[in-house]
Design an enzyme around this catalytic site. Structure first.
Site, PDB file in Angstrom:
ATOM      1  N   HIS A  43     -23.103  37.406 -15.825  1.00 51.52           N
ATOM      2  CA  HIS A  43     -21.732  36.906 -15.988  1.00 51.52           C
ATOM      3  C   HIS A  43     -21.027  37.518 -17.188  1.00 51.52           C
ATOM      4  O   HIS A  43     -19.806  37.455 -17.287  1.00 51.52           O
ATOM      5  CB  HIS A  43     -21.739  35.383 -16.120  1.00 51.52           C
ATOM      6  CG  HIS A  43     -22.060  34.710 -14.828  1.00 51.52           C
ATOM      7  ND1 HIS A  43     -21.117  34.118 -14.031  1.00 51.52           N
ATOM      8  CD2 HIS A  43     -23.234  34.560 -14.166  1.00 51.52           C
ATOM      9  CE1 HIS A  43     -21.683  33.629 -12.941  1.00 51.52           C
ATOM     10  NE2 HIS A  43     -22.977  33.883 -12.990  1.00 51.52           N
ATOM     11  N   ASP A  90     -15.045  40.351 -22.717  1.00 52.46           N
ATOM     12  CA  ASP A  90     -15.290  39.211 -21.826  1.00 52.46           C
ATOM     13  C   ASP A  90     -15.814  39.743 -20.495  1.00 52.46           C
ATOM     14  O   ASP A  90     -15.302  40.759 -19.996  1.00 52.46           O
ATOM     15  CB  ASP A  90     -13.965  38.461 -21.582  1.00 52.46           C
ATOM     16  CG  ASP A  90     -14.153  36.951 -21.519  1.00 52.46           C
ATOM     17  OD1 ASP A  90     -15.215  36.516 -21.055  1.00 52.46           O
ATOM     18  OD2 ASP A  90     -13.230  36.233 -21.923  1.00 52.46           O
TER      19      ASP A  90
END
Ligand code: GDG
Length: 474
Positions: A154, A362
């Site tokens: 992720h 991110d």
């Protein structure tokens, strides 16, 4: 396909209706259609090693176990969040490596694998999530588990020089190459992994997406995670009296709102963002008294010292901006250091002219997609998005910025504040189409189809139990 078996750091609370996050939504969806198990840490920490607890929810079984104090300290806070998290977000300066951390990381993965193995059936498809659990396939293979196993990361996969600075990286590489499919959020992550394998492994790299090591074939791909667009749009449209009152107040006073919502994490670039907003007020003084920046920063991993440091820095920065610019009837920054309910967050996104989402790094950033989903088509807000968020690969019609360049972000705020309605509508239409096409359900289907397809090819062409690479004793 048999049952789906998911392992992630935490599982969802299936009794809760309005589930947050793409991981939860996507996985629940896949588990409901397939039936299966979801295993993870129950969030509790105790002295002794705990058992596996099982609860049934229709065709889904949730299996959870507590962590011991030592596991929490060394596996969760230690190797996962003081080594892997900072390194994978390019913050080697914050990496705090100790041998006992990696030993416990390996031991917890072994313990989880031993708890899971007896629950498995031959045709189960296993999907492991995120950096806490990279060695799960290697541990399951040791126990003779021959099933299809996929992994999804992720967070970003870092550039080769950064990953090779992580102690025990050859062992982590070995662990990743025990999967049938290694999935990343972006093409950039796939390229970073590919470059790392080229430089640091003797694997036969057929293409960035296909690697052969001895008799095994490992597939690599990118599967950008999405959100439940319909649900988020509905939540944003449910009237909330307090949010509506604030919106009307701003309208009367000719003010507009910028919004950001993040976990309070150094990867999210909050100090840079506050500095950029301050620069904006300096460069464009006509907006003093008119622009209001709402930063929601939900507390996160407070036991790790780097997180306490950033909290203190933010309070100081936000206080200084308010001290300099605020008037008796206007405060430029509203800083909320707690989580607020999703039923408020969504309407707040909708009532904000600018979504200011500027992480330094991110994996994806779901807030950017949620901001887009929440907008009113006829008068949509504008997204300012960091180039270094995974979401920037898809959301090209946002105003893309380098979050380290304070002046550039300040100018982007000005551009957004003065953007004509037609341009906002045009950009929004394109963004919404992409967010809708690549939603949470699309993400899980795309990943699982790839895992199933590739696994079948692999079963036909090779012995599944062959070790991917010699285990490096490094
Ligand atoms: C990791 C990766 C990747 C935020 N504040 C509140 C609140 N939130 C919700 C948001 C969003 C979620 O939390 C945050 O998701 P992100 O994707 O932005 O970030 P991470 O938590 O760091 O997630 C990331 C993600 O995994 C999925 O793969 O995108 O890159 O770092 O849903 O809305 N929710 C509520 N109150 C808040 O105050 N209720």
């Amino acid at each position: 396909m048999g049952r789906l078996v998911v392992v992630s750091n935490r599982t969802a609370n299936l009794a809760k209706k309005n589930q947050a996050g793409g991981l939860t939504v996507g996985i629940i969806d896949a588990l409901r259609s397939q039936g299966g198990l979801w295993m993870g840490w129950d969030g509790n920490v105790q002295d002794a090693v705990g058992d596996l607890r099982r609860s049934e929810h229709g065709n889904i079984s949730i299996l959870t176990t507590p962590l011991t104090n030592a596991e929490h300290e060394q596996y969760y806070l230690g190797f996962s969040n003081k080594v892997l998290w900072p390194a994978f977000h390019n913050r080697l300066d914050l990496m705090d490596y100790r041998t006992e951390f990696v030993d416990r990381y390996s031991a917890v993965n072994e313990r989880f694998a031993k708890l899971l193995a007896p629950q498995l059936e031959n045709d189960d498809v296993i999907w492991i999530h995120d950096y806490h659990l990279m060695p799960m396939a290697a541990e399951l293979r040791k126990l003779g588990i021959d099933n299809r196993i996929g992994f999804f990361l992720h967070i970003p996969f870092p550039p080769v020089d950064v990953f090779s600075a992580v102690p025990r990286h050859p062992w982590l590489r070995y662990c990743l190459l025990q999967y049938d499919l290694v999935g990343f959020q972006t093409l950039n992550d796939v390229h970073n992994f590919h470059r790392y394998l080229e430089e640091h492994s003797d694997a036969d790299i057929i293409s960035p997406e296909l690697v052969r090591v001895r008799e095994r074939t490992v597939h690599i791909g990118h599967y950008p995670i999405g959100i439940d667009v319909k649900q988020f749009a509905q939540t944003s449209s449910k009237p909330d009296d307090a949010v509506e009152l604030e919106r009307m107040r701003r309208k009367v006073l000719r003010r507009f709102q910028l919004i950001s919502a993040d976990r309070l994490d150094y990867s999210k670039g909050l100090p840079h963002r506050i500095k950029a907003f301050r620069k904006f007020l300096d460069l464009y003084p006509e907006y003093q008294g008119h622009a209001e920046y709402l930063q929601i920063a939900s507390p996160s991993r407070e036991d790790v010292s780097a997180y306490g440091d950033i909290r203190a820095e933010l309070e100081q920065l936000a206080g200084a901006v308010n001290g300099k610019f605020a008037d008796f009837n206007w405060a430029p920054i509203q800083y909320i250091n707690r989580s607020i309910p999703r039923t408020k967050l969504a309407p707040l996104f909708k009532s904000s002219l600018i979504g200011l989402i500027t992480p330094l790094r991110d994996g994806m950033n779901l807030v950017a997609k949620e901001y887009v989903a929440a907008q009113d088509d006829s008068d949509p807000g504008i997204l300012i998005l960091s180039k270094f968020a995974g979401a920037a690969e898809e959301l090209r019609e946002a105003i893309l910025v380098n979050p380290y360049n304070i002046q550039e972000v300040a100018e982007a705020i000005h551009k957004a504040a003065t953007m004509p309605l037609e341009e906002r509508q045009l950009r929004h239409r394109k963004l919404l189409r992409r967010v809708t096409d690549h939603d949470a359900q699309w993400w899980q289907r795309k990943y699982l189809n790839a895992l199933l397809g590739h696994a079948e090819q692999q079963a036909q062409s090779s012995g599944r139990l062959a070790p991917a690479e010699a285990h490096p004793n490094v």
